[in-house]
Design an enzyme around this catalytic site. Structure first.
Site, PDB file in Angstrom:
ATOM      1  N   LEU A 110     -19.546 -24.124   4.324  1.00 51.27           N
ATOM      2  CA  LEU A 110     -18.165 -24.060   4.337  1.00 51.27           C
ATOM      3  C   LEU A 110     -18.213 -22.325   4.794  1.00 51.27           C
ATOM      4  O   LEU A 110     -18.924 -21.588   4.333  1.00 51.27           O
ATOM      5  CB  LEU A 110     -17.685 -24.177   2.850  1.00 51.27           C
ATOM      6  CG  LEU A 110     -17.545 -25.484   2.332  1.00 51.27           C
ATOM      7  CD1 LEU A 110     -16.810 -25.369   0.885  1.00 51.27           C
ATOM      8  CD2 LEU A 110     -16.862 -26.402   3.335  1.00 51.27           C
ATOM      9  N   ASP A 111     -17.098 -22.009   5.229  1.00 54.35           N
ATOM     10  CA  ASP A 111     -16.664 -20.771   5.973  1.00 54.35           C
ATOM     11  C   ASP A 111     -16.339 -19.808   4.448  1.00 54.35           C
ATOM     12  O   ASP A 111     -16.131 -20.353   3.306  1.00 54.35           O
ATOM     13  CB  ASP A 111     -15.269 -20.797   6.750  1.00 54.35           C
ATOM     14  CG  ASP A 111     -15.493 -21.295   8.067  1.00 54.35           C
ATOM     15  OD1 ASP A 111     -16.663 -21.345   8.463  1.00 54.35           O
ATOM     16  OD2 ASP A 111     -14.489 -21.501   8.709  1.00 54.35           O
ATOM     17  N   PHE A 112     -16.670 -18.657   4.839  1.00 56.31           N
ATOM     18  CA  PHE A 112     -16.416 -17.594   3.682  1.00 56.31           C
ATOM     19  C   PHE A 112     -15.246 -17.623   2.837  1.00 56.31           C
ATOM     20  O   PHE A 112     -14.900 -17.480   1.593  1.00 56.31           O
ATOM     21  CB  PHE A 112     -16.600 -16.210   4.236  1.00 56.31           C
ATOM     22  CG  PHE A 112     -16.434 -15.170   3.460  1.00 56.31           C
ATOM     23  CD1 PHE A 112     -17.550 -14.813   2.383  1.00 56.31           C
ATOM     24  CD2 PHE A 112     -15.093 -14.025   3.325  1.00 56.31           C
ATOM     25  CE1 PHE A 112     -17.284 -13.391   1.521  1.00 56.31           C
ATOM     26  CE2 PHE A 112     -15.004 -13.192   2.439  1.00 56.31           C
ATOM     27  CZ  PHE A 112     -16.161 -12.994   1.601  1.00 56.31           C
ATOM     28  N   THR A 150     -13.186 -20.285   2.846  1.00 48.98           N
ATOM     29  CA  THR A 150     -12.923 -22.004   2.481  1.00 48.98           C
ATOM     30  C   THR A 150     -13.523 -22.297   1.371  1.00 48.98           C
ATOM     31  O   THR A 150     -14.746 -21.804   0.963  1.00 48.98           O
ATOM     32  CB  THR A 150     -13.487 -22.794   3.667  1.00 48.98           C
ATOM     33  OG1 THR A 150     -12.781 -22.454   5.061  1.00 48.98           O
ATOM     34  CG2 THR A 150     -13.346 -24.310   3.262  1.00 48.98           C
TER      35      THR A 150
END
Length: 240
Positions: free
Chosen positions: A102-104, A106
């Site tokens: 998952l993105d930083f 998100t």
């Protein structure tokens, strides 16, 4: 057994990440650095080392479901010094790693495990493990704008598969939409929303297959049951 499979089975990292470790000369077998992808070892006979420690292929498999807050990266280590998801599971004795990313910025569900074969089933696009996201986006999204997402769109790295997409809520200058995909490309949901003219302002993964975020507080984790792990493997197996 192939060295890469041995490392993944031992919980060092996902199979893809283990390939990089071997390719970069970070693994020794019987004292010699090995960079050959097809190199084979005999468990219990050959001495495999990574990061200066003997790798033991016999270990307890761990499967965790974590509700990741924003501000953490899905990696075992970050050269920039940012906090990683492993900081929220420090009480787990086994070496585990994130299954996918998952993105930083998100939030939401991420699985952590030390089972390399399971990891491959969960992250490889061919197994079509569905993941659901809720995204707050800029502007008032019209139903016809979602057709591109539902039928597939062309991004810079190629066409996307059709995705399920619905509007959950509309406000004066923003909308909450739910998107379900199985591909898992880098920043895919954000790029799809930007492509229809509605950039994402916040993003949360709410489901992985049948696993739901309901009842799991942000920053907390739980162990997956044996039946849940078996059902996840079945979700992948049903496609093939």
């Amino acid at each position: 057994m192939r060295l890469v499979k041995f490392l993944a089975h031992a919980g060092i990292a996902s199979r893809r990440q283990c390939e990089e470790l071997v390719r970069n000369g970070q693994v020794k077998v019987n004292g010699s650095i090995i960079t050959e992808m097809g190199f084979k070892v005999e468990p219990g006979v050959d001495r495999v080392e990574f990061a200066g420690k003997i790798v033991n292929s016999e270990q307890t498999m761990v499967y965790l479901l974590l509700n990741k807050p924003p501000g953490y990266i899905c990696s075992a280590y970050d050269p920039q010094g940012r906090p990683t998801v492993l900081e929220m599971v420090k009480d787990i004795d086994q070496r585990i790693y994130p299954v996918g990313r998952l993105d930083f910025d998100t939030s939401g569900l991420i699985i952590l495990s030390n089972d390399g074969d399971f990891t491959n089933l969960m992250i490889h696009p061919r197994y079509e493990i569905k993941k659901s996201y809720e995204a707050w986006v800029q502007g008032n999204v019209k139903d016809e704008e979602l057709l591109l997402i539902r039928t597939g769109m062309l991004l810079e790295d190629g066409p996307t598969a059709p995705a399920e997409c619905t509007v959950l809520s509309r406000e004066a200058n923003r909308s909450l939409i739910e998107i379900q995909i199985h591909e898992g490309r880098k920043r895919q949901v954000k790029r799809m929303c930007a492509a229809i003219g509605h950039p994402v302002t916040s993003l949360q993964r709410t489901k992985i297959a049948f696993l739901s975020i309901n009842g799991l507080q942000e920053g907390c984790y739980r162990h997956l049951s044996l039946s849940e792990v078996a059902a996840l493997k079945e979700c992948a197996g049903l496609k093939h």
